[in-house]
Motif scaffolding. Sequence first.
Motif, short mmCIF file in Angstrom:
data_model
loop_
_atom_site.label_atom_id
_atom_site.label_comp_id
_atom_site.label_asym_id
_atom_site.label_seq_id
_atom_site.Cartn_x
_atom_site.Cartn_y
_atom_site.Cartn_z
N THR A 1 0.83 -1.20 0.00
CA THR A 1 0.00 0.00 0.00
C THR A 1 0.87 1.25 0.00
O THR A 1 0.61 2.21 -0.75
CB THR A 1 -0.94 -0.01 1.22
N LYS A 2 1.91 1.24 0.81
CA LYS A 2 2.82 2.38 0.88
C LYS A 2 3.54 2.61 -0.45
O LYS A 2 3.70 3.74 -0.90
CB LYS A 2 3.83 2.16 2.00
N ARG A 3 3.98 1.53 -1.09
CA ARG A 3 4.67 1.65 -2.38
C ARG A 3 3.75 2.23 -3.44
O ARG A 3 4.16 3.10 -4.23
CB ARG A 3 5.19 0.29 -2.84
N VAL A 4 2.51 1.78 -3.47
CA VAL A 4 1.55 2.29 -4.45
C VAL A 4 1.29 3.78 -4.20
O VAL A 4 1.32 4.59 -5.14
CB VAL A 4 0.23 1.49 -4.42
N LEU A 5 1.06 4.15 -2.95
CA LEU A 5 0.81 5.56 -2.63
C LEU A 5 2.02 6.43 -2.94
O LEU A 5 1.89 7.55 -3.46
CB LEU A 5 0.42 5.71 -1.16
N ARG A 6 3.21 5.93 -2.65
CA ARG A 6 4.44 6.68 -2.95
C ARG A 6 4.57 6.91 -4.45
O ARG A 6 4.91 8.00 -4.90
CB ARG A 6 5.65 5.93 -2.40
N HIS A 7 4.29 5.87 -5.23
CA HIS A 7 4.37 6.00 -6.68
C HIS A 7 3.35 7.03 -7.20
O HIS A 7 3.66 7.86 -8.05
CB HIS A 7 4.12 4.64 -7.34
N LEU A 8 2.14 6.98 -6.66
CA LEU A 8 1.11 7.92 -7.08
C LEU A 8 1.47 9.36 -6.71
O LEU A 8 1.24 10.29 -7.49
CB LEU A 8 -0.24 7.54 -6.45
N MET A 9 2.04 9.56 -5.53
CA MET A 9 2.43 10.91 -5.12
C MET A 9 3.64 11.43 -5.89
O MET A 9 3.78 12.64 -6.08
CB MET A 9 2.70 10.96 -3.62
N THR A 10 4.51 10.55 -6.33
CA THR A 10 5.66 10.98 -7.13
C THR A 10 5.19 11.70 -8.38
O THR A 10 5.74 12.73 -8.77
CB THR A 10 6.53 9.76 -7.52
N ALA A 11 4.14 11.19 -9.00
CA ALA A 11 3.60 11.81 -10.21
C ALA A 11 2.87 13.12 -9.91
O ALA A 11 2.64 13.91 -10.82
CB ALA A 11 2.65 10.84 -10.90
N ARG A 12 2.52 13.36 -8.65
CA ARG A 12 1.74 14.55 -8.29
C ARG A 12 2.54 15.62 -7.54
O ARG A 12 1.97 16.63 -7.14
CB ARG A 12 0.53 14.12 -7.46
N THR A 13 3.83 15.44 -7.34
CA THR A 13 4.61 16.43 -6.60
C THR A 13 4.67 17.76 -7.32
O THR A 13 4.80 18.80 -6.68
CB THR A 13 6.03 15.93 -6.30
N ALA A 14 4.56 17.76 -8.64
CA ALA A 14 4.58 19.02 -9.38
C ALA A 14 3.35 19.87 -9.09
O ALA A 14 3.37 21.09 -9.26
CB ALA A 14 4.67 18.74 -10.87
N LEU A 15 2.27 19.25 -8.62
CA LEU A 15 1.03 19.98 -8.30
C LEU A 15 1.09 20.65 -6.93
O LEU A 15 0.25 21.49 -6.62
CB LEU A 15 -0.16 19.02 -8.31
N LEU A 16 2.06 20.26 -6.11
CA LEU A 16 2.13 20.75 -4.74
C LEU A 16 2.85 22.09 -4.66
O LEU A 16 3.86 22.29 -5.34
CB LEU A 16 2.84 19.72 -3.86
N PRO A 17 2.38 23.00 -3.82
CA PRO A 17 3.06 24.29 -3.68
C PRO A 17 4.38 24.16 -2.91
O PRO A 17 4.57 23.21 -2.14
CB PRO A 17 2.05 25.13 -2.89
N GLN A 18 5.27 25.10 -3.14
CA GLN A 18 6.55 25.13 -2.42
C GLN A 18 6.29 25.21 -0.92
O GLN A 18 5.40 25.91 -0.48
CB GLN A 18 7.39 26.34 -2.85
N GLY A 19 7.05 24.47 -0.16
CA GLY A 19 6.95 24.52 1.29
C GLY A 19 5.79 23.73 1.89
O GLY A 19 5.56 23.79 3.09
N ALA A 20 5.07 22.98 1.08
CA ALA A 20 3.95 22.19 1.60
C ALA A 20 4.45 20.86 2.15
O ALA A 20 5.31 20.22 1.57
CB ALA A 20 2.93 21.94 0.50
N ASP A 21 3.92 20.47 3.29
CA ASP A 21 4.16 19.15 3.87
C ASP A 21 2.84 18.39 3.80
O ASP A 21 1.83 18.83 4.36
CB ASP A 21 4.63 19.25 5.32
N ILE A 22 2.84 17.26 3.14
CA ILE A 22 1.64 16.45 2.93
C ILE A 22 1.84 15.10 3.60
O ILE A 22 2.89 14.48 3.44
CB ILE A 22 1.38 16.23 1.42
N VAL A 23 0.84 14.66 4.35
CA VAL A 23 0.86 13.32 4.94
C VAL A 23 -0.35 12.58 4.39
O VAL A 23 -1.48 13.05 4.50
CB VAL A 23 0.82 13.36 6.48
N VAL A 24 -0.10 11.43 3.78
CA VAL A 24 -1.16 10.58 3.26
C VAL A 24 -1.31 9.40 4.22
O VAL A 24 -0.37 8.64 4.42
CB VAL A 24 -0.83 10.07 1.84
N ARG A 25 -2.48 9.29 4.83
CA ARG A 25 -2.76 8.22 5.79
C ARG A 25 -3.72 7.23 5.15
O ARG A 25 -4.79 7.59 4.67
CB ARG A 25 -3.37 8.80 7.07
#
Length: 118
Positions: free
Chosen positions: A62-86
């Motif tokens: 589950t963690k690997r899948v979520l990490r892969h999905l977030m890798t593709a979405r890091t460009a959408l995140l603003p500078q200085g944002a900390d995101i936690v996916v639970r």
Amino acid sequence: MLPARHRLRESADFSVAVRGPRAGTRLIVVHANTTDARAGLPPRVGFVVSKAVGGAVVRNRTKRVLRHLMTARTALLPQGADIVVRANPAAAGADAATLAADLDRALPTVLRRLKARA
């Protein structure tokens, strides 16, 4: 793989991030907070997958899948944002497409709430 500069690692960083706005679905909850964006810090992402999700194999998958999905979405995140996916326990049985759909539903919501809070 998520580059090292985009990873949340410290327990204190996780604690600060989960105090911010959140948005959730049946499978995941996304928490967000900001650090000092003026310092040019890149967005960072962390994952919380508890034993309620399943055994070690299921949690790591589950963690690997979520990490892969977030890798593709890091460009959408603003500078200085900390995101936690639970991950919620229901995430154990979900496929990658379903997790991606839930992430695409929750991430814009939490980012909008984070922007409104600032």
